[in-house]
Write a protein that holds these residues in place. Structure first.
Motif, PDB file in Angstrom:
ATOM      1  N   ARG A  37       0.691  -1.151   0.186  1.00 20.52           N
ATOM      2  CA  ARG A  37       0.212   0.228   0.072  1.00 20.52           C
ATOM      3  C   ARG A  37       0.720   1.241   0.024  1.00 20.52           C
ATOM      4  O   ARG A  37       1.705   1.657   0.810  1.00 20.52           O
ATOM      5  CB  ARG A  37      -0.905  -0.117   1.382  1.00 20.52           C
ATOM      6  CG  ARG A  37      -1.869   1.163   1.223  1.00 20.52           C
ATOM      7  CD  ARG A  37      -2.856   0.960   2.522  1.00 20.52           C
ATOM      8  NE  ARG A  37      -3.666   2.008   2.536  1.00 20.52           N
ATOM      9  CZ  ARG A  37      -3.684   3.037   3.751  1.00 20.52           C
ATOM     10  NH1 ARG A  37      -2.908   2.616   4.699  1.00 20.52           N
ATOM     11  NH2 ARG A  37      -4.485   3.983   3.607  1.00 20.52           N
ATOM     12  N   ASP A  78      -6.060   2.292  -1.542  1.00 21.80           N
ATOM     13  CA  ASP A  78      -7.185   2.142  -0.281  1.00 21.80           C
ATOM     14  C   ASP A  78      -8.011   0.981  -0.904  1.00 21.80           C
ATOM     15  O   ASP A  78      -9.023   0.636  -0.502  1.00 21.80           O
ATOM     16  CB  ASP A  78      -7.765   3.247   0.046  1.00 21.80           C
ATOM     17  CG  ASP A  78      -7.069   4.095   0.924  1.00 21.80           C
ATOM     18  OD1 ASP A  78      -6.038   3.729   1.525  1.00 21.80           O
ATOM     19  OD2 ASP A  78      -7.278   5.370   1.210  1.00 21.80           O
ATOM     20  N   PRO A  80      -9.636  -2.576  -1.541  1.00 26.57           N
ATOM     21  CA  PRO A  80      -9.468  -4.018  -0.856  1.00 26.57           C
ATOM     22  C   PRO A  80      -8.924  -5.065  -1.348  1.00 26.57           C
ATOM     23  O   PRO A  80      -8.847  -5.011  -2.655  1.00 26.57           O
ATOM     24  CB  PRO A  80     -11.172  -4.580  -0.589  1.00 26.57           C
ATOM     25  CG  PRO A  80     -11.767  -3.671  -1.720  1.00 26.57           C
ATOM     26  CD  PRO A  80     -10.918  -2.376  -2.008  1.00 26.57           C
ATOM     27  N   ASN A  90       2.710  -1.713   4.383  1.00 27.86           N
ATOM     28  CA  ASN A  90       2.098  -0.300   4.344  1.00 27.86           C
ATOM     29  C   ASN A  90       3.131   0.672   4.366  1.00 27.86           C
ATOM     30  O   ASN A  90       3.756   0.775   5.576  1.00 27.86           O
ATOM     31  CB  ASN A  90       0.900  -0.311   5.797  1.00 27.86           C
ATOM     32  CG  ASN A  90       0.124   0.924   5.510  1.00 27.86           C
ATOM     33  OD1 ASN A  90      -0.162   1.324   4.469  1.00 27.86           O
ATOM     34  ND2 ASN A  90      -0.106   1.832   6.923  1.00 27.86           N
ATOM     35  N   ALA A  94      -1.230   6.437   7.215  1.00 32.17           N
ATOM     36  CA  ALA A  94      -2.291   6.158   7.875  1.00 32.17           C
ATOM     37  C   ALA A  94      -2.392   4.659   7.751  1.00 32.17           C
ATOM     38  O   ALA A  94      -2.085   3.836   7.004  1.00 32.17           O
ATOM     39  CB  ALA A  94      -3.781   6.712   7.127  1.00 32.17           C
ATOM     40  N   SER A  96      -4.587   1.091   7.031  1.00 36.03           N
ATOM     41  CA  SER A  96      -5.353   0.722   5.954  1.00 36.03           C
ATOM     42  C   SER A  96      -6.754   0.526   6.414  1.00 36.03           C
ATOM     43  O   SER A  96      -7.035   0.054   7.885  1.00 36.03           O
ATOM     44  CB  SER A  96      -5.047  -0.781   5.650  1.00 36.03           C
ATOM     45  OG  SER A  96      -5.711  -1.460   4.595  1.00 36.03           O
ATOM     46  N   PRO A  97      -7.762   0.810   5.672  1.00 37.06           N
ATOM     47  CA  PRO A  97      -9.341   0.606   6.050  1.00 37.06           C
ATOM     48  C   PRO A  97      -9.644  -0.835   5.970  1.00 37.06           C
ATOM     49  O   PRO A  97     -10.768  -1.250   6.494  1.00 37.06           O
ATOM     50  CB  PRO A  97      -9.979   1.549   4.947  1.00 37.06           C
ATOM     51  CG  PRO A  97      -8.920   1.768   3.876  1.00 37.06           C
ATOM     52  CD  PRO A  97      -7.672   1.465   4.285  1.00 37.06           C
ATOM     53  N   HIS A  98      -8.563  -1.831   5.656  1.00 36.82           N
ATOM     54  CA  HIS A  98      -9.022  -3.194   5.315  1.00 36.82           C
ATOM     55  C   HIS A  98      -8.090  -3.905   5.993  1.00 36.82           C
ATOM     56  O   HIS A  98      -7.858  -5.327   5.744  1.00 36.82           O
ATOM     57  CB  HIS A  98      -8.935  -3.596   4.087  1.00 36.82           C
ATOM     58  CG  HIS A  98      -9.509  -2.853   2.965  1.00 36.82           C
ATOM     59  ND1 HIS A  98     -10.946  -2.685   2.846  1.00 36.82           N
ATOM     60  CD2 HIS A  98      -9.152  -1.661   1.979  1.00 36.82           C
ATOM     61  CE1 HIS A  98     -11.218  -1.641   2.003  1.00 36.82           C
ATOM     62  NE2 HIS A  98     -10.246  -1.190   1.418  1.00 36.82           N
ATOM     63  N   ASN A 122       0.695   5.596  14.710  1.00 43.00           N
ATOM     64  CA  ASN A 122       0.179   4.297  13.714  1.00 43.00           C
ATOM     65  C   ASN A 122       0.505   3.199  15.108  1.00 43.00           C
ATOM     66  O   ASN A 122      -0.613   2.373  15.385  1.00 43.00           O
ATOM     67  CB  ASN A 122       0.792   3.850  12.809  1.00 43.00           C
ATOM     68  CG  ASN A 122       0.002   4.923  11.749  1.00 43.00           C
ATOM     69  OD1 ASN A 122      -0.753   5.571  11.913  1.00 43.00           O
ATOM     70  ND2 ASN A 122       0.863   4.564  10.494  1.00 43.00           N
ATOM     71  N   LYS A 129      -6.593  -0.571  18.727  1.00 44.16           N
ATOM     72  CA  LYS A 129      -7.549  -1.630  18.109  1.00 44.16           C
ATOM     73  C   LYS A 129      -7.389  -2.967  18.800  1.00 44.16           C
ATOM     74  O   LYS A 129      -7.943  -3.878  18.151  1.00 44.16           O
ATOM     75  CB  LYS A 129      -7.259  -1.628  16.482  1.00 44.16           C
ATOM     76  CG  LYS A 129      -7.560  -0.345  15.860  1.00 44.16           C
ATOM     77  CD  LYS A 129      -7.247  -0.366  14.420  1.00 44.16           C
ATOM     78  CE  LYS A 129      -7.889   0.947  13.732  1.00 44.16           C
ATOM     79  NZ  LYS A 129      -9.388   0.834  13.886  1.00 44.16           N
TER      80      LYS A 129
END
Length: 138
Positions: A37, A78, A80, A90, A94, A96-98, A122, A129
């Motif tokens: 990414r 971004d 999937p 990465n 930011a 990853s949204p996945h 991060n 999380k």
């Protein structure tokens, strides 16, 4: 999910991209799908070019997500991943949204002050999380 921060001793962006290529090669050889990414489309295109020649004696089958999301090593932003439970490398500032679609995440950190600050944040976000990020010195 395993989260690791690979820490480089230099502040050179090119070293960070070369490390991403080496890690992608290693994971692909181990049979793992890889999603690299990038921070932006320009970086993805640089990585696409670098993967062709960073190592003279080997080839890493790869493509940009928009051309072939099923490639063994996919370069994207971004989108999937087409294959779940692979490795996310990465290079984006930011998360990853996945994240849930990967079994392993590697963040590559160098000694550039702004990037160090982003990566520290991060690291905290992964902990919030519920992940247990590990630091690996390169």
């Amino acid at each position: 999910m395993r989260v690791e921060f690979y820490v480089l001793s230099t502040a050179t962006p090119a070293d960070r991209q070369r490390a991403a290529c080496q890690l992608a090669l290693k994971a692909w050889r181990a049979g793992m799908p890889v999603f690299v990414r990038g921070a932006d489309q320009a970086q993805c295109e640089e990585l696409d070019e670098l993967l062709w020649h960073f190592k003279n004696d080997s080839f890493v089958p790869h493509d940009l997500h928009q051309h072939n999301p099923q490639a063994p090593v996919v370069l994207g932003l971004d989108e999937p991943p087409a294959t779940s439970q692979g490795l996310l490398i990465n290079l984006n500032p930011a998360l990853s949204p996945h994240l849930q679609q990967f079994s392993r995440v590697i963040e590559i950190v160098n000694q550039e002050p702004q990037l160090l600050a982003l990566c520290r944040e991060n690291f905290r976000l992964y902990r919030q999380k519920g992940y247990d990020p590990q630091r690996v010195e390169l």
